[in-house]
Design a protein around this motif. Sequence first.
Motif, short mmCIF file in Angstrom:
data_model
loop_
_atom_site.label_atom_id
_atom_site.label_comp_id
_atom_site.label_asym_id
_atom_site.label_seq_id
_atom_site.Cartn_x
_atom_site.Cartn_y
_atom_site.Cartn_z
N ALA A 1 42.76 58.85 33.03
CA ALA A 1 43.43 58.04 33.55
C ALA A 1 42.72 56.71 33.90
O ALA A 1 43.29 55.65 33.48
CB ALA A 1 44.38 58.59 35.00
N ILE A 2 41.67 56.75 34.36
CA ILE A 2 41.12 55.59 34.62
C ILE A 2 40.69 54.74 33.30
O ILE A 2 40.94 53.47 33.32
CB ILE A 2 39.59 55.82 35.29
N GLY A 3 40.46 55.49 32.26
CA GLY A 3 40.03 54.86 30.87
C GLY A 3 41.45 54.33 30.33
O GLY A 3 41.13 53.02 29.83
N GLY B 1 53.77 44.02 35.59
CA GLY B 1 54.61 44.87 34.77
C GLY B 1 54.21 46.04 34.47
O GLY B 1 54.73 47.28 34.36
N ALA B 2 52.98 46.13 33.71
CA ALA B 2 52.25 47.46 33.39
C ALA B 2 51.77 48.43 34.48
O ALA B 2 52.05 49.49 34.51
CB ALA B 2 50.99 47.14 32.72
N ALA B 3 51.56 47.90 35.62
CA ALA B 3 51.39 48.49 37.06
C ALA B 3 52.72 49.36 37.29
O ALA B 3 52.40 50.52 37.92
CB ALA B 3 50.78 47.71 37.98
N LEU B 4 53.67 48.50 37.35
CA LEU B 4 55.06 49.07 37.82
C LEU B 4 55.35 50.56 36.49
O LEU B 4 55.73 51.61 37.04
CB LEU B 4 56.00 48.04 37.65
N GLY B 5 55.12 50.07 35.30
CA GLY B 5 55.34 51.03 34.44
C GLY B 5 54.54 52.62 34.57
O GLY B 5 55.11 53.47 34.34
N TRP B 6 53.13 52.34 35.12
CA TRP B 6 52.35 53.21 35.52
C TRP B 6 53.06 54.14 36.57
O TRP B 6 52.98 55.35 36.52
CB TRP B 6 50.93 52.93 35.81
N VAL B 7 53.49 53.51 37.48
CA VAL B 7 54.10 54.26 38.57
C VAL B 7 55.29 54.93 38.06
O VAL B 7 55.83 55.99 38.54
CB VAL B 7 54.45 53.10 39.85
N ALA C 1 56.22 55.98 35.20
CA ALA C 1 55.95 57.16 34.19
C ALA C 1 55.13 58.20 35.00
O ALA C 1 54.87 59.11 34.19
CB ALA C 1 55.43 56.46 33.20
N ARG C 2 54.41 57.73 36.11
CA ARG C 2 53.26 58.60 36.73
C ARG C 2 52.39 58.78 35.49
O ARG C 2 51.91 59.90 35.39
CB ARG C 2 53.99 60.04 37.24
N ALA C 3 51.87 57.95 35.18
CA ALA C 3 51.18 57.78 33.86
C ALA C 3 49.93 58.38 34.33
O ALA C 3 49.06 58.85 33.41
CB ALA C 3 50.76 56.23 33.53
N ARG D 1 54.35 59.03 23.92
CA ARG D 1 55.87 59.08 24.40
C ARG D 1 56.56 59.15 25.87
O ARG D 1 57.11 58.23 26.02
CB ARG D 1 56.38 60.32 23.65
N ARG D 2 55.48 59.79 26.62
CA ARG D 2 55.82 59.81 28.11
C ARG D 2 55.61 58.74 28.83
O ARG D 2 56.00 58.50 29.94
CB ARG D 2 55.53 61.29 28.47
N THR D 3 54.30 58.22 28.32
CA THR D 3 53.55 57.04 29.25
C THR D 3 53.52 55.67 28.18
O THR D 3 54.08 54.62 28.88
CB THR D 3 52.12 57.48 29.53
#
Length: 128
Positions: free
Chosen positions: A7-9, A51-57, A59-61, A69-71
């Motif tokens: 996840a960090i990477g 926007g990417a940070a919001l996407g991470w939240v 998607a629960r990336a 697909r999911r992330t």
Amino acid sequence: MNLRQAAIGAAALDAGAIVVFSAIGRASHDEGILGENGLGLATTASPFLTGAALGWVIARAWKRPCDWRRTGVIVWASTLVGGMVLRVVYGQGVQVSFVIVAGTVLASFLIGWRVVSGWIATRRGLKG
């Protein structure tokens, strides 16, 4: 590699890809990557990084950071839409041609590395 490290990477790859996208855009428009006040790159990248940070939240990336697909698709869409909305809020330009180019480049960057990593993992027998 454990899930936390992945996840960090993945977060670092996403952020790096967005910064590279922003730097290429600034350089291609003769704005100078850092601009006159030294904050040009940060000003250009910040809407997309948000926007990417919001996407991470959304998607629960952190649970599937390398799943294209999911992330990847969610992070890409959130980066593009969130970035464009914030550019409007910040008074930065948003033209249709820019949305198309940004969407294409960000998709190749944010989804692309995930597709490649999945392919490599499958070829090495790390993914079933």
